[in-house]
Design an enzyme around this catalytic site. Sequence first.
Site, PDB file in Angstrom:
ATOM      1  N   LYS A   1      -5.146  -8.950 -12.137  1.00  0.00           N
ATOM      2  CA  LYS A   1      -6.114  -9.354 -11.124  1.00  0.00           C
ATOM      3  C   LYS A   1      -7.228  -8.307 -11.052  1.00  0.00           C
ATOM      4  CE  LYS A   1      -6.721  -9.157  -6.282  1.00  0.00           C
ATOM      5  NZ  LYS A   1      -6.551  -9.075  -4.943  1.00  0.00           N
TER       6      LYS A   1
ATOM      7  N   LYS B   1       0.826  -1.206   0.000  1.00  0.00           N
ATOM      8  CA  LYS B   1       0.000   0.000   0.000  1.00  0.00           C
ATOM      9  C   LYS B   1       0.860   1.256   0.000  1.00  0.00           C
ATOM     10  CE  LYS B   1      -4.100  -2.111   1.980  1.00  0.00           C
ATOM     11  NZ  LYS B   1      -4.666  -2.591   3.240  1.00  0.00           N
TER      12      LYS B   1
ATOM     13  N   LYS C   1     -10.569  -3.303  -7.240  1.00  0.00           N
ATOM     14  CA  LYS C   1     -11.058  -1.918  -7.196  1.00  0.00           C
ATOM     15  C   LYS C   1      -9.927  -0.941  -7.475  1.00  0.00           C
ATOM     16  CE  LYS C   1     -12.540  -2.706  -3.075  1.00  0.00           C
ATOM     17  NZ  LYS C   1     -13.198  -3.732  -2.329  1.00  0.00           N
TER      18      LYS C   1
HETATM   19  P1  ADP Z   1      -9.946  -5.318  -4.088  1.00  0.00           P
HETATM   20  O1  ADP Z   1      -8.650  -5.844  -4.651  1.00  0.00           O
HETATM   21  O2  ADP Z   1     -10.958  -5.081  -5.144  1.00  0.00           O
HETATM   22  O3  ADP Z   1      -9.724  -4.122  -3.185  1.00  0.00           O
HETATM   23  P2  ADP Z   1     -10.179  -6.774  -1.656  1.00  0.00           P
HETATM   24  O4  ADP Z   1      -8.688  -6.788  -1.501  1.00  0.00           O
HETATM   25  O5  ADP Z   1     -10.982  -5.866  -0.776  1.00  0.00           O
HETATM   26  O6  ADP Z   1     -10.538  -6.464  -3.184  1.00  0.00           O
HETATM   27  O7  ADP Z   1     -10.687  -8.252  -1.524  1.00  0.00           O
HETATM   28  C1  ADP Z   1     -11.797  -8.674  -0.793  1.00  0.00           C
HETATM   29  C2  ADP Z   1     -11.907 -10.182  -0.917  1.00  0.00           C
HETATM   30  O8  ADP Z   1     -12.138 -10.573  -2.273  1.00  0.00           O
HETATM   31  C3  ADP Z   1     -10.638 -10.912  -0.478  1.00  0.00           C
HETATM   32  O9  ADP Z   1     -11.028 -12.083   0.216  1.00  0.00           O
HETATM   33  C4  ADP Z   1      -9.930 -11.254  -1.768  1.00  0.00           C
HETATM   34  O10 ADP Z   1      -9.158 -12.429  -1.660  1.00  0.00           O
HETATM   35  C5  ADP Z   1     -11.106 -11.449  -2.740  1.00  0.00           C
HETATM   36  N1  ADP Z   1     -10.705 -11.016  -4.111  1.00  0.00           N
HETATM   37  C6  ADP Z   1     -10.552  -9.741  -4.519  1.00  0.00           C
HETATM   38  N2  ADP Z   1     -10.198  -9.671  -5.820  1.00  0.00           N
HETATM   39  C7  ADP Z   1     -10.142 -10.954  -6.256  1.00  0.00           C
HETATM   40  C8  ADP Z   1      -9.837 -11.559  -7.530  1.00  0.00           C
HETATM   41  N3  ADP Z   1      -9.550 -10.825  -8.597  1.00  0.00           N
HETATM   42  N4  ADP Z   1      -9.875 -12.910  -7.611  1.00  0.00           N
HETATM   43  C9  ADP Z   1     -10.185 -13.670  -6.526  1.00  0.00           C
HETATM   44  N5  ADP Z   1     -10.479 -13.153  -5.311  1.00  0.00           N
HETATM   45  C10 ADP Z   1     -10.466 -11.829  -5.160  1.00  0.00           C
END
Ligand code: ADP
Length: 320
Positions: free
Chosen positions: A189, A110, A192
């Site tokens: 991947k 981050k 957001k």
């Molecule tokens: P973002 O990357 O959109 O901010 P988060 O880090 O808040 O998402 O992830 C929330 C949950 O969703 C976590 O348990 C994470 O492992 C899962 N997750 C997020 N993006 C993916 C992805 N592209 N593929 C599989 N799981 C995901």
Amino acid sequence: MRILSGIQPSGKLHLGNYFGMMRPAIELQSRGEAYLFLADYHALTTVADPAALRAATRDAALDFLACGLDPDRTAFYRQSDVPEVTELMWLLSTVTPMGLLERCHSYKDKISKGIAPNHALFAYPVLMAADILAVRSDLVPVGRDQKQHVEVTRDIAQKFNNTFGPVFKIPEPAIREDVAVVPGVDGQKMSKSYNNTIEIFGDPKETRARIMRIVTDSTPVEAPKDPTRCNLFALYRLVVPEKESAALAERYRAGGVGYGAVKKELCECLEAYFAPMRARRDELARDVGYVEAVLRRGAERARAEASRTLADARRAVGLA
Ligand code: ADP
Ligand code: TRP
């Protein structure tokens, strides 16, 4: 067995969240006593807009309920409705070595992305430990990116127990190795933070436009294609029965498939997959008090457990 997981309400939930976290968490409801929460205290480390936080929290709650979370079975709550968690975090902080937090990849990632390193961002894993330990969870299903945080939780719990006596249950991470990383429209991947998402309950027109932008290679229509290297195929196989994805894989290998046509099919299959959930979501959204009532009831259950744990921890360290 007690199972706990959480997600930050820091934006609209997308297909990566659904297939990577929500669906597996909802499936686990039948395997034990489940606790699922919206980590709004955690979201505050990156969201500084009160209206946006409130909206994202309500939206995420509706999304989970529409997707099959059963609030009679699962304690579903907002993290901030369980303030015992923040007090417990302080007690845990006193046994958390700085080095343990300094080694956390998520923090380092981050700050390397330019997020200002405030104390909350640094202490994030201690709050996560408090979430998990407060309800004495056995199992914590998380994505690979969160595995280290569960290991930190175990270290903190062990250190506390060694110092003050056996207060905490040591949780196990359940890493969803079988759930592949869902790719975003640009092939990275889906996240957001990369602006490459397809929202679960997004505006259908916008969703179509995003699907049309999915990056594919430049193989001509007639040429055989490798489905295992195609982002489009990776999304398609998530929303159709196995038989249909095998059939498309076959067509890829044979040649003659154009990506434009597959994109149109994906739009339809995606809409069909989420249609019943979308209808349910619209219905739930019309009942203004429903979500709030569910979250309050969930918080009561979580608080009952968390206040017992907090009382044990306070006693162990010598507080009145
Ligand atoms: P973002 O990357 O959109 O901010 P988060 O880090 O808040 O998402 O992830 C929330 C949950 O969703 C976590 O348990 C994470 O492992 C899962 N997750 C997020 N993006 C993916 C992805 N592209 N593929 C599989 N799981 C995901
Ligand atoms: N940090 C997790 C994420 O971003 C969300 C979270 C907060 C969590 N507390 C938790 C997950 C406790 C599991 C257990 O995905």
